[in-house]
Design a protein around this motif. Structure first.
Motif, PDB file in Angstrom:
ATOM      1  N   GLN A 259       0.843  -1.191   0.000  1.00 11.95           N
ATOM      2  CA  GLN A 259       0.000   0.000   0.000  1.00 11.95           C
ATOM      3  C   GLN A 259       0.883   1.247   0.000  1.00 11.95           C
ATOM      4  OE1 GLN A 259      -3.066   0.045   2.961  1.00 11.95           O
ATOM      5  NE2 GLN A 259      -3.748   2.087   2.409  1.00 11.95           N
ATOM      6  N   SER A 260       0.508   2.201  -0.833  1.00 13.90           N
ATOM      7  CA  SER A 260       1.288   3.431  -0.991  1.00 13.90           C
ATOM      8  C   SER A 260       1.296   4.242   0.298  1.00 13.90           C
ATOM      9  CB  SER A 260       0.706   4.271  -2.124  1.00 13.90           C
ATOM     10  OG  SER A 260       1.350   5.522  -2.188  1.00 13.90           O
ATOM     11  N   LYS A 261       2.467   4.792   0.598  1.00 11.48           N
ATOM     12  CA  LYS A 261       2.595   5.663   1.767  1.00 11.48           C
ATOM     13  C   LYS A 261       2.405   7.130   1.396  1.00 11.48           C
ATOM     14  CE  LYS A 261       5.689   2.679   4.352  1.00 11.48           C
ATOM     15  NZ  LYS A 261       6.262   1.634   3.561  1.00 11.48           N
ATOM     16  N   TYR A 262       2.555   7.452   0.108  1.00 10.89           N
ATOM     17  CA  TYR A 262       2.515   8.845  -0.323  1.00 10.89           C
ATOM     18  C   TYR A 262       1.227   9.232  -1.046  1.00 10.89           C
ATOM     19  CZ  TYR A 262       7.408   9.048   0.926  1.00 10.89           C
ATOM     20  OH  TYR A 262       8.584   9.010   1.624  1.00 10.89           O
TER      21      TYR A 262
ATOM     22  N   CYS B 298      -2.120   6.722  -9.426  1.00  6.42           N
ATOM     23  CA  CYS B 298      -1.510   5.864  -8.401  1.00  6.42           C
ATOM     24  C   CYS B 298      -0.143   5.354  -8.873  1.00  6.42           C
ATOM     25  CB  CYS B 298      -2.452   4.696  -8.098  1.00  6.42           C
ATOM     26  SG  CYS B 298      -1.771   3.417  -7.042  1.00  6.42           S
ATOM     27  N   ALA B 299      -0.063   4.891 -10.121  1.00  6.37           N
ATOM     28  CA  ALA B 299       1.194   4.370 -10.669  1.00  6.37           C
ATOM     29  C   ALA B 299       2.264   5.453 -10.725  1.00  6.37           C
ATOM     30  CB  ALA B 299       0.956   3.786 -12.056  1.00  6.37           C
ATOM     31  N   ILE B 300       1.886   6.671 -11.067  1.00  6.47           N
ATOM     32  CA  ILE B 300       2.845   7.784 -11.124  1.00  6.47           C
ATOM     33  C   ILE B 300       3.409   8.066  -9.739  1.00  6.47           C
ATOM     34  CG2 ILE B 300       3.042  10.280 -11.515  1.00  6.47           C
ATOM     35  CD1 ILE B 300       1.036   9.870 -13.859  1.00  6.47           C
ATOM     36  N   ILE B 301       2.548   8.110  -8.735  1.00  7.58           N
ATOM     37  CA  ILE B 301       3.002   8.339  -7.351  1.00  7.58           C
ATOM     38  C   ILE B 301       3.971   7.228  -6.933  1.00  7.58           C
ATOM     39  CG2 ILE B 301       2.253   8.444  -4.932  1.00  7.58           C
ATOM     40  CD1 ILE B 301       1.421  10.908  -6.520  1.00  7.58           C
TER      41      ILE B 301
ATOM     42  N   GLY C 285       1.733   0.892 -10.138  1.00  7.55           N
ATOM     43  CA  GLY C 285       0.737   0.870  -9.077  1.00  7.55           C
ATOM     44  C   GLY C 285      -0.662   0.783  -9.654  1.00  7.55           C
ATOM     45  N   HIS C 286      -1.612   0.441  -8.810  1.00  9.53           N
ATOM     46  CA  HIS C 286      -3.007   0.347  -9.243  1.00  9.53           C
ATOM     47  C   HIS C 286      -3.932   0.496  -8.037  1.00  9.53           C
ATOM     48  CE1 HIS C 286      -1.873  -3.744  -8.090  1.00  9.53           C
ATOM     49  NE2 HIS C 286      -3.126  -3.879  -7.701  1.00  9.53           N
ATOM     50  N   CYS C 287      -5.165   0.873  -8.320  1.00 14.69           N
ATOM     51  CA  CYS C 287      -6.189   0.984  -7.289  1.00 14.69           C
ATOM     52  C   CYS C 287      -6.824  -0.384  -7.098  1.00 14.69           C
ATOM     53  CB  CYS C 287      -7.271   1.974  -7.719  1.00 14.69           C
ATOM     54  SG  CYS C 287      -6.661   3.631  -8.087  1.00 14.69           S
ATOM     55  N   ARG C 288      -7.078  -0.738  -5.839  1.00 14.10           N
ATOM     56  CA  ARG C 288      -7.744  -2.015  -5.601  1.00 14.10           C
ATOM     57  C   ARG C 288      -8.411  -2.029  -4.242  1.00 14.10           C
ATOM     58  NH1 ARG C 288      -2.980  -6.212  -3.797  1.00 14.10           N
ATOM     59  NH2 ARG C 288      -4.052  -6.560  -1.850  1.00 14.10           N
ATOM     60  N   GLY C 289      -9.259  -3.008  -4.084  1.00 14.53           N
ATOM     61  CA  GLY C 289      -9.945  -3.189  -2.811  1.00 14.53           C
ATOM     62  C   GLY C 289     -11.286  -2.506  -2.782  1.00 14.53           C
ATOM     63  N   LEU C 290     -12.086  -2.877  -1.788  1.00 14.34           N
ATOM     64  CA  LEU C 290     -13.420  -2.310  -1.631  1.00 14.34           C
ATOM     65  C   LEU C 290     -13.351  -0.823  -1.301  1.00 14.34           C
ATOM     66  CD1 LEU C 290     -16.430  -3.001  -1.559  1.00 14.34           C
ATOM     67  CD2 LEU C 290     -16.185  -3.471   0.878  1.00 14.34           C
TER      68      LEU C 290
ATOM     69  N   ARG D 216     -10.840   1.058  -2.168  1.00 18.10           N
ATOM     70  CA  ARG D 216     -10.080   1.663  -3.268  1.00 18.10           C
ATOM     71  C   ARG D 216      -8.848   2.404  -2.760  1.00 18.10           C
ATOM     72  NH1 ARG D 216     -10.805  -1.061  -7.270  1.00 18.10           N
ATOM     73  NH2 ARG D 216     -10.074   0.590  -8.617  1.00 18.10           N
ATOM     74  N   ARG D 217      -7.861   1.635  -2.373  1.00 19.84           N
ATOM     75  CA  ARG D 217      -6.578   2.175  -1.946  1.00 19.84           C
ATOM     76  C   ARG D 217      -5.564   2.014  -3.079  1.00 19.84           C
ATOM     77  NH1 ARG D 217      -8.319   4.885   2.196  1.00 19.84           N
ATOM     78  NH2 ARG D 217      -9.009   3.649   3.943  1.00 19.84           N
ATOM     79  N   CYS D 218      -4.526   2.826  -3.028  1.00 14.36           N
ATOM     80  CA  CYS D 218      -3.454   2.766  -4.019  1.00 14.36           C
ATOM     81  C   CYS D 218      -2.409   1.764  -3.544  1.00 14.36           C
ATOM     82  CB  CYS D 218      -2.820   4.149  -4.178  1.00 14.36           C
ATOM     83  SG  CYS D 218      -1.377   4.180  -5.271  1.00 14.36           S
ATOM     84  N   TYR D 219      -2.120   0.771  -4.388  1.00  9.05           N
ATOM     85  CA  TYR D 219      -1.103  -0.226  -4.088  1.00  9.05           C
ATOM     86  C   TYR D 219       0.015  -0.140  -5.109  1.00  9.05           C
ATOM     87  CZ  TYR D 219      -3.912  -2.474  -0.518  1.00  9.05           C
ATOM     88  OH  TYR D 219      -4.608  -2.726   0.623  1.00  9.05           O
ATOM     89  N   CYS D 220       1.246  -0.034  -4.615  1.00  8.72           N
ATOM     90  CA  CYS D 220       2.417   0.010  -5.478  1.00  8.72           C
ATOM     91  C   CYS D 220       2.865  -1.414  -5.788  1.00  8.72           C
ATOM     92  CB  CYS D 220       3.554   0.770  -4.785  1.00  8.72           C
ATOM     93  SG  CYS D 220       3.112   2.484  -4.403  1.00  8.72           S
ATOM     94  N   THR D 221       3.400  -1.606  -7.001  1.00 11.41           N
ATOM     95  CA  THR D 221       3.789  -2.945  -7.428  1.00 11.41           C
ATOM     96  C   THR D 221       5.231  -2.972  -7.912  1.00 11.41           C
ATOM     97  OG1 THR D 221       2.980  -2.516  -9.663  1.00 11.41           O
ATOM     98  CG2 THR D 221       1.441  -3.563  -8.134  1.00 11.41           C
TER      99      THR D 221
END
Length: 85
Positions: free
Chosen positions: A41-44, A56-59, A69-74, A76-81
């Protein structure tokens, strides 16, 4: 005589089957594993609900050093990959 020829044909057939089975047996092809993708999960990302995976991917790439990165979950949080081992 008929029994003898039937046995001979059966023996030849089984011998050929064994020969073919052992001749075509090869070592298995090496398994190429796809790299796993790790999500964190993104910290920024401070945009609240993540609606735009591109943002999200840019951050994640520019501020956190991830590959994307992509948005996911119910919620909708930003997750970095990134590819992990």
């Amino acid at each position: 005589m008929k029994n003898l020829s039937l046995r001979l044909v059966s023996a030849v057939f089984i011998s050929l089957m064994l020969l073919v089975a052992t001749a075509t047996e090869r070592s298995p092809a090496p398994v190429v594993e796809e790299p796993r993708t790790c999500n964190t999960q993104s910290k920024y990302f401070d945009g609240g609900i993540c609606l735009n995976s591109n943002h999200c991917a840019i951050i994640c790439r520019h501020f956190e050093g991830f590959e994307g990165g992509h948005c996911r979950g119910l919620v909708r949080r930003c997750y970095c990959t990134k590819h992990c081992t």
